[in-house]
Design an enzyme around this catalytic site. Structure first.
Site: not given
Length: 872
Positions: A528, A533, A719, A723, A872
């Site tokens: 993750h 990110h 993602h 997530n 997010i």
């Protein structure tokens, strides 16, 4: 008379004057913006001061720039029209809640100047505003001209240059109209900045820095953390530069803001909009209450910071927490903006002081404990991206034997063949029926240090057998520790096999929990955080520094970068920092980010493509007769089946789009912005890996298509897959524990006796404690929610993002393709033959359901939907 003759202006020919009058036209324009006080309800002062400035003639002006004719007196840039001003600012009443305001503007424009290709905006007010669009109607000879702006415009005193916006035309650098060329080049120079000084909120600078802002050395050695990036010892992707001063105790560490400060610098246009920010704060407020109420209740419990039973855990969701009275809620509401109240008082059954019921226990409270569900979640859970085909038995290690000794697995044929449905190991290997969830090599180098803290855990290997019905059956779990005499002596391992009854069954449940702890930590830190990110942020920075807003690749990728720099900055501030929430709730603790740095060494950009990843993991083999060019070795692998359809749709869309602008490889090679973009990504953004041989050279159209497809896939579908399932699967923490606090009990010890007497209590005492559970569950509840302003794959914030008809048509085809995929996903979930789609917990796999068809803007814990970006 003499004076008149000497001083008067030279007379114009009467015909020229008439021609000029004829040439001069009035162009009506519409400007859509949001005033500052529409996004900050308490800033009434700013609104008042803007009106005072307006009264004194300090207004907002727009000046059109010709895309046809240059002005030698203006450095051969496009000719400027006469400044025009927003009309009736004083008469517009700003709503209390967020909303757009529409203004008119009237330009004087000479027809001979051709079509406007850009404009300069000057804000002479006191406060900034968010400029959304400008539309010109009836431009002589050209009709309608549209400008997509989506940018904060601060007062002119904040800038050392003019704010320029371009129309929605799309140009490669070599195709840029000559009058706009310098404006295009200067805008990129402004966005790159000069690399100096602390950056302020109105600065629009995109620049690079290392992760040197995680530690707090002023608090002592316990809070010191190594800088990650720009180092061979700790390689890492770059993050956005803030320019804050070095820490006084350690000049290699950047000083930090107050812990709860949300004012960490990111370029203003990268920050959350009001709806997203209000949702985010509302979720955080809800989570705070959800942590505090049970914690206060626990002070009167017999065992502080412990769950005494599984019912204690279920009480978090089933209403065991007393809700505050109406007066308390009223007081809370009075302190919060309208958008937040809307979230806090949702009408979908969620309550303020109670955790929502996680999907994994919604239909059946105990199905999560079955071996079938444990195995299924490796294919259709929150982390379905690690499981691999087993190629040799026993499983080998890639760790350096000189440093780590013999790390080969101790699992034997005798351990597993009795559960293999009559198959031998050799037969199962040959027929591709053995699979492994392997966290051994990633964790072993850090395990001694991790276990020196309150964490007590293992490096795990879990073997599975693929059965005739396409489900996986756990065969064995190996728990390994570093040798007590030193790393070079190898590992000390124990192997556990499935059991259902008695203490052996309880031991097997604990073995699965240790494997789940490994998988939870690796998922959060690597799959993750690192692989979405962190690795995407350098692409965002480079795209803004090197690709003009009128560049086709900028327009292709920009929606997939929305909010990522903001959420990453907030993560550095409160989640992944020293003593942050991630260190408190995930087992590697203070070594978490350092461990992810070691794993980043093996990151390969081209392997982030889903087909390449599946082949590398031995989950698929190349097959030219298959629609996606490969054959899955587990046909009912929900993540891969849905993912390959999404991948193919993205790849087709990117291919059609790039082919429109790049007719050949030569056009790619000659695109100066693309070449500098890719060079900067490789040498600076991911500079610690710049010498790796796998980097595409970016000399062909195929390489450009491949790179853009991977970026979009990672930022959107990948993602989403890792997530948004966090709360549905791990909101009930016994299913996905993040910490283990003691080792497997040994026979003859009090812990083993407790396991025999009360296996549930022993299980709960082993996994995450109560406070860490509440903190971790609160975090993943926030992370798993879609915001009310979510924009999903196949959707765009602005319909007129380009003026080119063929790319718009290709994008429409892309959206229709995604809606077709939605329908096929629902059909698969309703097919009872596909057992991995729902499993014993009766939880359909929807994490890769695109949600392209949904424009409701509801948001929440839906467990489905692929947002365009890592928001997010």
């Amino acid at each position: 008379m003499f004076m008149d003759k000497c001083c008067a202006k030279p007379p114009k020919a009467e015909g020229m004057e008439l021609e000029e009058i004829k040439d001069k036209k009035k162009i009506k324009g519409t400007v859509v913006l949001m005033k500052k006080n529409a996004l900050d309800m308490h800033d009434l002062k700013a609104s008042l001061l803007d009106r005072v400035h307006e009264l004194f003639g300090k207004r907002v002006s727009l000046q059109l720039i010709s895309a046809v004719h240059t002005d030698p007196a203006n450095g051969s840039k496009g000719k400027l029209g006469k400044a025009a001003y927003l009309e009736k600012w004083l008469k517009r009443i700003t709503p209390l809640t967020a909303g757009e305001t529409v203004f008119t503007v009237t330009f004087e424009w000479h027809e001979s100047m051709g079509v406007p290709g850009a404009f300069i905006v000057k804000n002479h007010h006191h406060s900034q505003f968010y400029l959304r669009t400008v539309t010109l109607e009836d431009v002589p000879g050209h009709g309608r001209v549209h400008f997509v702006c989506n940018s904060w415009v601060y007062p002119t005193r904040r800038y050392k240059y003019d704010r320029v916006f371009f129309s929605n035309k799309t140009y490669l650098p070599s195709q840029t109209p000559e009058p706009l060329r310098k404006y295009r080049e200067e805008e990129l120079v402004n966005l790159r900045g000069n690399g100096k000084g602390k950056l302020k909120e109105w600065d629009r600078v995109y620049d690079y820095d290392s992760y040197n802002d995680l530690g707090m050395p002023e608090k002592g050695p316990k809070f010191g953390r190594p800088a990650l990036g720009r180092s061979m010892e700790h390689p890492y992707p770059r993050r956005g530069r803030t320019g804050r001063k070095p820490n006084k105790k350690d000049p290699n560490t950047e000083s930090r803001l107050f812990l709860l400060s949300l004012n960490i610098y990111v370029p203003r246009d990268e920050r959350f909009n009001l709806v997203k920010f209000s949702d985010f704060l509302a979720y955080a407020v809800k989570s705070l209450f959800q942590i505090l109420i049970p914690e206060i209740a626990a002070l009167f419990d017999k065992t502080i910071n412990e769950f005494d039973s599984f019912q204690d855990v279920l009480d978090l969701y089933e209403g065991g927490v007393k809700l505050p009275n109406d007066a308390t809620i009223k007081k809370i509401r009075e302190c919060l903006p309208w958008e937040m109240i809307r979230e806090l008082a949702r009408n979908d059954g969620e309550k303020l002081m109670k955790f929502p019921m996680p999907a994994v226990i919604k239909e059946d409270r105990s199905a999560w404990r079955t071996d079938e569900e444990f195995a299924r979640e490796t294919l259709a859970g929150v982390n379905p991206v690690i499981i691999s085909g087993l190629r040799e038995f026993p499983p080998a290690s890639k760790l350096d034997p000189k440093a780590y000794g013999n790390q080969k697995s101790t699992i034997t044929k005798e351990h597993i063949e009795r559960n293999m449905n009559g198959l031998t190991v050799e037969e199962a290997l040959k027929s591709n029926k053995l699979f492994i969830l392997n966290h051994h090599d990633a964790l072993m180098p850090y395990l001694r240090r991790i276990n020196s803290t309150s964490t007590k855990t293992y490096a795990t290997r879990t073997l599975f057998l693929l059965q005739e019905d396409e489900t996986l059956k756990p065969l064995a779990i190996e728990l390994s520790l570093p040798h007590p005499q030193g790393d070079s002596h190898g590992a000390v391992s124990k192997v556990f096999t499935p059991a259902q009854e008695g203490v052996e069954g309880s031991v097997w449940q604990l073995a699965k929990a240790y494997a789940a702890v490994n998988d939870s930590g690796y998922h959060q830190l690597v799959c993750h955080w690192l692989n979405t990110h962190a690795v995407i942020e350098p692409f965002i920075i480079a795209s803004n520094r090197r690709l003009s807003v009128v560049h086709p690749i900028y327009k292709l990728l920009h929606p997939h970068f929305r909010d990522t720099m903001n959420i990453n900055a907030m993560a550095r501030q409160t989640l992944i920092n020293a003593g942050g929430v991630l260190e408190l709730t995930v087992f590697p603790g203070k070594y978490a980010l350092e461990m992810s740095s070691a794993i980043y060494r093996t990151w390969v950009f081209t392997e982030q493509a889903l087909p390449a990843d599946l082949i590398k993991r031995g989950m698929a083999v190349p097959d030219s007769s298959s629609p996606n060019g490969l054959k899955l070795l587990i046909e009912d692998y929900p993540y891969a089946v849905d993912g390959l359809e999404i991948w193919s749709a993205i790849e087709t869309w990117v291919t059609e789009y790039c082919s429109f602008y790049y007719s050949s490889d030569e056009v790619v090679k000659e695109d100066t912005e693309i070449q500098s973009w890719w060079e900067e990504i490789r040498n600076e953004g991911h500079g610690d890996l710049k010498d790796e041989p796998w980097w595409p050279q970016m000399k062909t159209r195929a390489e450009l298509i491949q790179a853009c497809t991977i970026i979009i896939w990672v930022a959107s579908a990948f993602h989403a897959a890792v997530n948004f399932g966090q709360y549905p699967y791990a909101g009930y923490l016994p299913n996905r524990p993040t910490v283990s606090r003691r080792f497997m009990p040994e026979p003859g010890t009090p812990e083993y006796a407790e396991l025999e007497k009360d296996p549930d209590l022993a299980f709960l005492k082993t996994i995450t404690a109560q406070f860490q559970t509440l903190l971790g569950v609160s975090l993943i509840e926030v992370l798993s929610r879609h915001s009310a302003d979510e924009i999903y794959l196949g959707q765009r914030e602005t319909p007129e993002w380009t003026s080119d008809a063929e790319p718009l048509a290709a994008f429409e085809r892309f959206g229709k393709k995604l809606i077709e995929i939605e329908n096929r996903i629902m059909e698969r979930n309703n097919d009872s033959r596909l057992k991995n789609r729902t499993g014993p917990v009766k939880m359909p796999y929807t994490l890769l359901y695109p949600n392209t068809s949904d424009y409701s803007r509801e948001g929440g814990l839906t467990g489905k939907g692929i947002p365009n970006s890592i928001s997010i």
